[in-house]
Enzyme design. Sequence first.
Site, PDB file in Angstrom:
ATOM      1  N   CYS A 118       0.417  -0.853  -0.279  1.00  0.00           N
ATOM      2  CA  CYS A 118      -0.023   0.195  -0.183  1.00  0.00           C
ATOM      3  C   CYS A 118       1.084   1.036  -0.059  1.00  0.00           C
ATOM      4  O   CYS A 118       0.101   2.311  -0.181  1.00  0.00           O
ATOM      5  CB  CYS A 118      -1.232  -0.025   1.049  1.00  0.00           C
ATOM      6  N   HIS A 258      -2.666   6.909   4.281  1.00  0.00           N
ATOM      7  CA  HIS A 258      -3.271   5.234   4.038  1.00  0.00           C
ATOM      8  C   HIS A 258      -4.770   5.201   4.049  1.00  0.00           C
ATOM      9  O   HIS A 258      -4.566   5.406   5.485  1.00  0.00           O
ATOM     10  CB  HIS A 258      -1.552   4.669   3.580  1.00  0.00           C
ATOM     11  N   ASN A 288     -10.148   0.082   1.014  1.00  0.00           N
ATOM     12  CA  ASN A 288      -8.716   0.535   1.239  1.00  0.00           C
ATOM     13  C   ASN A 288      -8.154  -0.229   0.013  1.00  0.00           C
ATOM     14  O   ASN A 288      -8.789  -1.317  -0.456  1.00  0.00           O
ATOM     15  CB  ASN A 288      -7.826  -0.490   2.214  1.00  0.00           C
TER      16      ASN A 288
HETATM   17  N1  ACO Z   1     -16.660  -9.856  10.588  1.00  0.00           N
HETATM   18  C1  ACO Z   1     -16.788  -9.983  11.581  1.00  0.00           C
HETATM   19  N2  ACO Z   1     -15.813 -10.879  12.498  1.00  0.00           N
HETATM   20  C2  ACO Z   1     -15.074 -10.517  11.879  1.00  0.00           C
HETATM   21  C3  ACO Z   1     -14.591 -10.633  11.310  1.00  0.00           C
HETATM   22  C4  ACO Z   1     -15.381  -9.920  10.171  1.00  0.00           C
HETATM   23  N3  ACO Z   1     -15.241  -9.213   8.669  1.00  0.00           N
HETATM   24  N4  ACO Z   1     -13.593 -10.351  10.311  1.00  0.00           N
HETATM   25  C5  ACO Z   1     -12.378 -10.429  11.699  1.00  0.00           C
HETATM   26  N5  ACO Z   1     -13.603 -10.871  12.573  1.00  0.00           N
HETATM   27  C6  ACO Z   1     -13.578 -11.691  13.985  1.00  0.00           C
HETATM   28  C7  ACO Z   1     -12.174 -12.034  14.170  1.00  0.00           C
HETATM   29  O1  ACO Z   1     -12.104 -13.181  13.206  1.00  0.00           O
HETATM   30  C8  ACO Z   1     -12.144 -12.408  15.324  1.00  0.00           C
HETATM   31  O2  ACO Z   1     -12.957 -13.408  15.986  1.00  0.00           O
HETATM   32  P1  ACO Z   1     -11.741 -14.343  17.605  1.00  0.00           P
HETATM   33  O3  ACO Z   1     -12.269 -12.919  18.711  1.00  0.00           O
HETATM   34  O4  ACO Z   1     -13.291 -15.590  17.510  1.00  0.00           O
HETATM   35  O5  ACO Z   1     -10.966 -14.566  17.302  1.00  0.00           O
HETATM   36  C9  ACO Z   1     -12.339 -10.837  15.621  1.00  0.00           C
HETATM   37  O6  ACO Z   1     -13.590 -10.624  14.902  1.00  0.00           O
HETATM   38  C10 ACO Z   1     -11.487 -10.115  16.185  1.00  0.00           C
HETATM   39  O7  ACO Z   1     -10.055 -10.214  15.566  1.00  0.00           O
HETATM   40  P2  ACO Z   1      -9.183  -9.196  15.516  1.00  0.00           P
HETATM   41  O8  ACO Z   1      -8.070  -9.358  13.559  1.00  0.00           O
HETATM   42  O9  ACO Z   1      -8.712  -8.768  16.683  1.00  0.00           O
HETATM   43  O10 ACO Z   1      -9.783  -8.063  14.857  1.00  0.00           O
HETATM   44  P3  ACO Z   1      -9.138  -6.508  15.278  1.00  0.00           P
HETATM   45  O11 ACO Z   1      -9.661  -5.357  16.437  1.00  0.00           O
HETATM   46  O12 ACO Z   1      -7.456  -6.132  15.308  1.00  0.00           O
HETATM   47  O13 ACO Z   1      -9.589  -5.521  13.087  1.00  0.00           O
HETATM   48  C11 ACO Z   1      -8.461  -5.145  10.868  1.00  0.00           C
HETATM   49  C12 ACO Z   1      -9.310  -6.677  12.548  1.00  0.00           C
HETATM   50  C13 ACO Z   1      -9.650  -4.564  10.702  1.00  0.00           C
HETATM   51  C14 ACO Z   1      -8.301  -6.386   9.884  1.00  0.00           C
HETATM   52  C15 ACO Z   1      -7.580  -4.401  11.985  1.00  0.00           C
HETATM   53  O14 ACO Z   1      -6.863  -5.869  12.887  1.00  0.00           O
HETATM   54  C16 ACO Z   1      -6.536  -3.808  10.387  1.00  0.00           C
HETATM   55  O15 ACO Z   1      -7.610  -3.235  10.534  1.00  0.00           O
HETATM   56  N6  ACO Z   1      -5.464  -4.314  10.728  1.00  0.00           N
HETATM   57  C17 ACO Z   1      -4.293  -3.469   9.619  1.00  0.00           C
HETATM   58  C18 ACO Z   1      -4.329  -4.208   8.477  1.00  0.00           C
HETATM   59  C19 ACO Z   1      -4.607  -3.310   7.155  1.00  0.00           C
HETATM   60  O16 ACO Z   1      -4.271  -2.237   7.495  1.00  0.00           O
HETATM   61  N7  ACO Z   1      -4.142  -3.364   5.950  1.00  0.00           N
HETATM   62  C20 ACO Z   1      -3.145  -2.546   5.155  1.00  0.00           C
HETATM   63  C21 ACO Z   1      -2.102  -3.491   4.104  1.00  0.00           C
HETATM   64  S1  ACO Z   1      -2.767  -3.757   2.755  1.00  0.00           S
HETATM   65  C22 ACO Z   1      -1.767  -3.718   2.123  1.00  0.00           C
HETATM   66  O17 ACO Z   1      -0.361  -3.348   2.127  1.00  0.00           O
HETATM   67  C23 ACO Z   1      -2.453  -4.607   0.397  1.00  0.00           C
END
Ligand code: ACO
Length: 354
Positions: A118, A258, A288
């Site tokens: 990204c 970003h 994103n």
């Molecule tokens: N709907 C419902 N529940 C979900 C979903 C969803 N879409 N996705 C994950 N969950 C669940 C998980 O399974 C987990 O359940 P569990 O505790 O029973 O295992 C729970 O929600 C919490 O999951 P986390 O991964 O801890 O959630 P978090 O608060 O960290 O949010 C997220 C996840 C949104 C992906 C966050 O970590 C994030 O934004 N990370 C950064 C990602 C990013 O910025 N990527 C950019 C780079 S992209 C590139 O370079 C191509």
Amino acid sequence: MRPKTVTPAGIWGTGIYLPPRVLTNRDLEKMVDTSDEWILTRTGIRERRIAEEGQAASDLAVPAARQALAEAGVAAGELDLIIVATNSPDMLFPATACLVQHALGAVRAGAFDLQAGCTAFIYALACGAQFIATGTARWVLVIGTEVLSRLVNWQDRNTCVLFGDGAGAAVLGPVPEGYGILATRLGAEGAGAHLLSLPAGLSRHPASPETLAKGMHYIHMNGREVFKFAVKVMEEGFAEVLEAAGLSPEQVDFFIPHQANTRIIEAAAKRMNLPREKVWVNLDRYGNTSAATIPVALHEAVKAGRIKDGDRVALMAFGAGLTWGGMVLRWYDPRKENHIAREGEDGHYPHEAV
Ligand code: ACO
């Protein structure tokens, strides 16, 4: 021979293309085990755009590029170089930039792709600016374009709710001293490569029935770890690039982060001491779009009148690699009255001594 002077490079025009098809969180509720409430509170995303069937990264890039060229007042035939920042190219080779070059009729331009997750658009801007600085190129077209909807597993709720398709472009050219790119910082932490990847289809894991069955041709991400990395580099990288530009956070007029997660943006803005009104956020509408987030946000902020001539604008991104990048520009508006016209009567450009 080494060039005697360094020519400052700035952005002369921007353009965007977002495919019209909208996929809302409510639509996603019908596809995977998720909810509008979860997506909105955890990410800030409400909806994203999805390319039409058959539409590839170059198809999104071309209209964005045409708009940027028109705004800059630069003809495709004048371009010296085209850099396409993408993680979802039309194909591995030829470069998507070559397909764009042909579609635009940019017959004089060299063309290549740049892949840095990204962060790719900031890497590409930094790269293009070097060609201008050394006098190797005058006009460089930099495009961020993605069709990530083809790379996500629509059954994986951890990733499919996050991404969207879109493209943004910028025309880089010479600007007067004191304008354009003031400082750039690029970083990478390859130790975190496994945290965000699309593992199969190339030399490490050639496509096979096994890679297909395991879904290795889709994006895989450890969201929690990427989140931690993002918050850390957004703060540290911002401090580094500001120091390089000789600015304090208060001197930053506008911030384009970003667009991955509003929680990351809010945490970063707080730590950077930037009030909300100085930060552009559009991921509620587009999700994103990876390498396209920065140019799309930049274009929207300029069009909304939030970025004006002389403003100091900071760009920050992070992504797969892991990579991060920061840049500070002093905005150059070629239309502003007192600016020297693009080509004076004597054929000089603004950076050249008249
Ligand atoms: N709907 C419902 N529940 C979900 C979903 C969803 N879409 N996705 C994950 N969950 C669940 C998980 O399974 C987990 O359940 P569990 O505790 O029973 O295992 C729970 O929600 C919490 O999951 P986390 O991964 O801890 O959630 P978090 O608060 O960290 O949010 C997220 C996840 C949104 C992906 C966050 O970590 C994030 O934004 N990370 C950064 C990602 C990013 O910025 N990527 C950019 C780079 S992209 C590139 O370079 C191509």
